[in-house]
Motif scaffolding. Structure first.
Motif, mmCIF file in Angstrom:
data_model
loop_
_atom_site.group_PDB
_atom_site.id
_atom_site.type_symbol
_atom_site.label_atom_id
_atom_site.label_comp_id
_atom_site.label_asym_id
_atom_site.label_seq_id
_atom_site.Cartn_x
_atom_site.Cartn_y
_atom_site.Cartn_z
ATOM 1 N N ALA A 90 -16.669 -9.676 -6.085
ATOM 2 C CA ALA A 90 -15.221 -9.929 -6.066
ATOM 3 C C ALA A 90 -14.437 -8.659 -5.765
ATOM 4 O O ALA A 90 -13.437 -8.685 -5.035
ATOM 5 C CB ALA A 90 -14.783 -10.522 -7.403
ATOM 6 N N LEU A 91 -14.898 -7.534 -6.330
ATOM 7 C CA LEU A 91 -14.203 -6.274 -6.060
ATOM 8 C C LEU A 91 -14.280 -5.947 -4.568
ATOM 9 O O LEU A 91 -13.317 -5.477 -3.961
ATOM 10 C CB LEU A 91 -14.821 -5.138 -6.896
ATOM 11 C CG LEU A 91 -14.589 -5.252 -8.417
ATOM 12 C CD1 LEU A 91 -15.381 -4.180 -9.163
ATOM 13 C CD2 LEU A 91 -13.106 -5.160 -8.751
ATOM 14 N N GLY A 92 -15.448 -6.224 -3.980
ATOM 15 C CA GLY A 92 -15.603 -6.021 -2.541
ATOM 16 C C GLY A 92 -14.714 -6.962 -1.746
ATOM 17 O O GLY A 92 -14.098 -6.572 -0.756
ATOM 18 N N VAL A 93 -14.644 -8.186 -2.206
ATOM 19 C CA VAL A 93 -13.814 -9.181 -1.527
ATOM 20 C C VAL A 93 -12.342 -8.751 -1.549
ATOM 21 O O VAL A 93 -11.647 -8.796 -0.526
ATOM 22 C CB VAL A 93 -13.972 -10.571 -2.184
ATOM 23 C CG1 VAL A 93 -12.843 -11.510 -1.767
ATOM 24 C CG2 VAL A 93 -15.325 -11.185 -1.816
ATOM 25 N N MET A 94 -11.883 -8.287 -2.701
ATOM 26 C CA MET A 94 -10.480 -7.870 -2.791
ATOM 27 C C MET A 94 -10.215 -6.700 -1.850
ATOM 28 O O MET A 94 -9.160 -6.622 -1.214
ATOM 29 C CB MET A 94 -10.128 -7.497 -4.232
ATOM 30 C CG MET A 94 -10.140 -8.714 -5.160
ATOM 31 S SD MET A 94 -9.064 -8.562 -6.609
ATOM 32 C CE MET A 94 -9.794 -7.177 -7.442
ATOM 33 N N ARG A 95 -11.186 -5.819 -1.748
ATOM 34 C CA ARG A 95 -11.042 -4.687 -0.832
ATOM 35 C C ARG A 95 -10.960 -5.189 0.615
ATOM 36 O O ARG A 95 -10.108 -4.761 1.400
ATOM 37 C CB ARG A 95 -12.223 -3.741 -1.009
ATOM 38 C CG ARG A 95 -12.238 -2.498 -0.161
ATOM 39 C CD ARG A 95 -11.106 -1.563 -0.510
ATOM 40 N NE ARG A 95 -10.073 -1.567 0.511
ATOM 41 C CZ ARG A 95 -8.977 -0.805 0.468
ATOM 42 N NH1 ARG A 95 -8.756 0.002 -0.556
ATOM 43 N NH2 ARG A 95 -8.090 -0.873 1.425
ATOM 44 N N GLY A 96 -11.847 -6.110 0.950
ATOM 45 C CA GLY A 96 -11.874 -6.637 2.317
ATOM 46 C C GLY A 96 -10.582 -7.365 2.663
ATOM 47 O O GLY A 96 -10.041 -7.221 3.772
ATOM 48 N N LEU A 97 -10.070 -8.119 1.697
ATOM 49 C CA LEU A 97 -8.820 -8.844 1.939
ATOM 50 C C LEU A 97 -7.684 -7.848 2.161
ATOM 51 O O LEU A 97 -6.879 -7.995 3.092
ATOM 52 C CB LEU A 97 -8.494 -9.757 0.746
ATOM 53 C CG LEU A 97 -9.443 -10.949 0.563
ATOM 54 C CD1 LEU A 97 -9.082 -11.741 -0.702
ATOM 55 C CD2 LEU A 97 -9.409 -11.871 1.790
ATOM 56 N N ALA A 98 -7.649 -6.802 1.314
ATOM 57 C CA ALA A 98 -6.607 -5.785 1.461
ATOM 58 C C ALA A 98 -6.675 -5.155 2.852
ATOM 59 O O ALA A 98 -5.653 -4.923 3.502
ATOM 60 C CB ALA A 98 -6.755 -4.714 0.389
ATOM 61 N N ASP A 99 -7.880 -4.901 3.312
ATOM 62 C CA ASP A 99 -8.046 -4.286 4.635
ATOM 63 C C ASP A 99 -7.531 -5.188 5.752
ATOM 64 O O ASP A 99 -7.141 -4.718 6.815
ATOM 65 C CB ASP A 99 -9.530 -3.974 4.894
ATOM 66 C CG ASP A 99 -9.982 -2.758 4.095
ATOM 67 O OD1 ASP A 99 -9.111 -1.962 3.684
ATOM 68 O OD2 ASP A 99 -11.198 -2.613 3.881
ATOM 69 N N ARG A 100 -7.548 -6.491 5.495
ATOM 70 C CA ARG A 100 -7.085 -7.421 6.522
ATOM 71 C C ARG A 100 -5.617 -7.800 6.282
ATOM 72 O O ARG A 100 -5.091 -8.730 6.893
ATOM 73 C CB ARG A 100 -7.941 -8.687 6.513
ATOM 74 C CG ARG A 100 -9.328 -8.501 7.108
ATOM 75 C CD ARG A 100 -9.258 -8.239 8.603
ATOM 76 N NE ARG A 100 -10.563 -8.207 9.219
ATOM 77 C CZ ARG A 100 -11.293 -7.098 9.359
ATOM 78 N NH1 ARG A 100 -10.828 -5.943 8.926
ATOM 79 N NH2 ARG A 100 -12.469 -7.140 9.947
ATOM 80 N N GLY A 101 -5.001 -7.119 5.321
ATOM 81 C CA GLY A 101 -3.587 -7.376 5.065
ATOM 82 C C GLY A 101 -3.314 -8.648 4.289
ATOM 83 O O GLY A 101 -2.179 -9.128 4.245
ATOM 84 N N VAL A 102 -4.348 -9.176 3.663
ATOM 85 C CA VAL A 102 -4.147 -10.381 2.856
ATOM 86 C C VAL A 102 -3.835 -9.939 1.422
ATOM 87 O O VAL A 102 -4.554 -9.112 0.866
ATOM 88 C CB VAL A 102 -5.410 -11.261 2.875
ATOM 89 C CG1 VAL A 102 -5.240 -12.465 1.955
ATOM 90 C CG2 VAL A 102 -5.733 -11.686 4.298
ATOM 91 N N ARG A 103 -2.780 -10.480 0.842
ATOM 92 C CA ARG A 103 -2.385 -10.047 -0.505
ATOM 93 C C ARG A 103 -3.016 -10.915 -1.595
ATOM 94 O O ARG A 103 -3.075 -12.137 -1.466
ATOM 95 C CB ARG A 103 -0.856 -10.095 -0.636
ATOM 96 C CG ARG A 103 -0.147 -9.037 0.200
ATOM 97 C CD ARG A 103 1.328 -9.346 0.276
ATOM 98 N NE ARG A 103 1.519 -10.740 0.746
ATOM 99 C CZ ARG A 103 2.657 -11.426 0.616
ATOM 100 N NH1 ARG A 103 3.707 -10.866 0.041
ATOM 101 N NH2 ARG A 103 2.748 -12.666 1.073
ATOM 102 N N VAL A 104 -3.472 -10.243 -2.644
ATOM 103 C CA VAL A 104 -4.017 -10.925 -3.825
ATOM 104 C C VAL A 104 -3.083 -10.627 -4.996
ATOM 105 O O VAL A 104 -2.768 -9.462 -5.237
ATOM 106 C CB VAL A 104 -5.432 -10.412 -4.158
ATOM 107 C CG1 VAL A 104 -5.958 -11.040 -5.452
ATOM 108 C CG2 VAL A 104 -6.398 -10.663 -3.004
#
Lengths: 333, 333
Positions: free
Chosen positions: B251-265
């Motif tokens: 999940a920590l990796g996923v949040m990082r990946g989303l941030a890199d793609r400009g997706v907000r969590v």
DNA sequence: ACACCTGACTGTATCGATAAAGGAGTCGGA
DNA sequence: TCCGACTCCTTTATCGATACAGTCAGGTGT
């Protein structure tokens, strides 16, 4: 418990033959070997490691003692040590020295050691007072931040230089009011005092003023400690635009604390850590850090103890300092 | 090496007296005790653990075997196991089964085991094929996600129920297009297949459609795997507003990946993990997760092996499932 | 025909500590 | 005076595997 004698009896051979089969001694007839293996299987025999160790005088095991098993730093170091040691045919077991350091450390060093052929001791907070403790006739290497004039090999991290470089990095990026979050015990020689020294020197050499109000001590170098340090810092009202953190773990806590107080990283404050743990590559923002080259440290540690195990008596205890590089990531952008 | 005989000779007593002094046998004259202790000190004697173990038939040590020592999950579990075991006077050593699971696992279970009085085996990916391997006459408990009808005690995590609850949590918060990031191997019974099951059931019972395009498999349950899964997911163009992650690390990796793609969590996408590792309390945003009650797991594991060590032969191997609770934090706010 | 080697085993001592049993000496009470 | 209880210490056997020396049969070379 089923022993070699039982197997020997069942297979109609001597125990020595069973031993020979187990140790792949070549001169055993195939038919005999089969009989022995069948007996082993039938009886469910397993060799008794304690007996073998006693007889052989070795265990083929290297101990790795760490203060806390749940810190990412140690896990990641352990992983590298295991890789290196297992390439040389050695097994590694990890043991915790724990909160009650005094007792535990001495227990491991002075009595359990014979369970291992060598000991790699990651000793945060080992002082010169422990020197006598380490005067053991036993392959050992100390791994850690403390400068230590002891009778054993010691691999230090580039504490002063690394923190110096980290602080300079913050200055180069434009920070001028630079805080430091460190252990509350600055008695030299320990991690915090050394790194504090590097921080001070960088400030001085750059003509940046040192403000004692920006120096925050915490009792434990944890994320929780880092967070409360950040909160205290912000709440104190002191202006700051950079934070040097004593470890990455602390830095992650600091970033969390800053976020909770609405302080943006790196826009308002730049943050840098020390250790290059993997978590820092994935944090938001990614954490800038000092990377002490753990592969080098692990490889050196293993090679040193292997050399002592091999019986190199010429070797004189030395102190090594790992190389390092500053890894600039988002937290200091 | 200096042995008890040497000490005995130096002190002018029998080896048994030395042994008695060391083991605090009360009936030794003070003067004799002092002579012995002085001799021990002078000669630098340390007891040979291998010999003691052989004689005693016990090592007072519990082994804890984990697949990877550098995953926070195992470190944090180990820490709890150590706490519990040391309260009972047992020492714990951690050993890595590693990448080459087959070989390592069998080595630990079938031969090294006699170095320990008991073994706690955290066995990700242990299949029913390993059942025979575990049919050992030895106190052992399997800890892990796999449902396992084996001959030993087994403590499972609430895989299905936990993931079910996690998915329901996302739905309750408003997510409808829910992705899952899991292992690419869904052969039951393994972690991924079980948790996948919980995810599916929650979707079905809530009347939310399952879209295979939102199911992303990764070869290793690491942060790196999580990040690339998130990137793939975003890049695929599929719409999604929630992600169930197989572990917190992922999940920590996923949040990082989303941030890199400009997706907000959590604004664009809600994320939830599984394991309640400490890092999730400090991540930005804080990670919602399923907390399987590690204290309960650790305590139960230790108590079970202690009971077997104590010789309780009545006890029938059982399977336990830890309780759990969903911890709602910022990532699903 | 002899020494000499090799293969395939076995017997025994040993690693270092400890449990169990027992001997010598002291003391108090019957 | 004798007995049992107690203290302090020693002797002996043992845990299970393995190093080492040695046995014995059968082959080789000269």
């Amino acid at each position: 418990m089923v022993t070699m004698q039982d197997v020997a009896k069942a297979a109609g051979v001597s125990t020595m033959t069973v031993s020979n089969v187990l140790n792949h001694y070549p001169h055993v007839r195939d038919e005999t070997r089969d009989r022995v293996l069948r007996a082993i299987d039938d009886l469910g025999y397993r060799v008794n490691v304690a007996a073998r160790n006693l007889r052989a005088g070795r265990t083929n095991t290297i101990g790795f003692a760490v203060p806390e098993v749940d810190r990412p730093y140690f896990g990641q170091l352990a992983s590298r040590i295991i890789a290196r040691a297992s390439a040389a045919g050695y097994r590694v077991v990890i043991e915790q020295t724990g909160a009650d350091r005094e007792t535990e450390l001495s227990a491991i060093v002075s009595s359990r050691n014979r369970m291992y052929d060598a000991l790699i001791l990651s000793a945060v907070g080992l002082g010169t007072a422990d020197r006598e403790l380490l005067r053991v006739d036993f392959p050992m290497v100390i791994l850690g931040e403390t400068v230590f004039e002891g009778p054993v090999d010691h691999i230090a991290l580039p504490n002063v230089e690394g923190t110096f470089a980290a602080t300079r990095h913050l200055i180069a990026r434009g920070s001028r009011r630079i805080a430091i979050v460190e252990g509350d015990d600055l008695l030299p020689p320990n991690v915090s005092s050394l790194r504090h020294g590097g921080y001070l020197r960088a400030l001085r050499e750059s003509g940046v003023e040192f403000d004692p109000a920006l120096s925050v001590g915490i009792p434990e170098l944890t994320m929780s400690g880092g967070r409360s340090a950040a909160e205290r810092l912000v709440d104190s009202g002191a202006a700051f635009d950079g934070v040097v953190c004593i470890t990455d773990t602390v830095a992650l806590g600091v970033m969390r604390g800053l976020a909770d107080r609405g302080v943006r990283v790196p826009d308002d404050v730049r943050v840098i850590g020390f250790d290059a743990i993997e978590e820092g590559e994935y944090s938001i923002p990614r954490l800038s850090t000092v990377d002490p080259d753990h592969d080098e440290v692990a490889a050196l540690a293993v090679d040193l103890v292997l050399r002592r195990i091999a019986g190199d008596t010429e070797w004189q205890p030395r102190e090594f300092v790992s190389s390092f590089r500053v890894v600039a990531r988002e937290s200091t952008a």
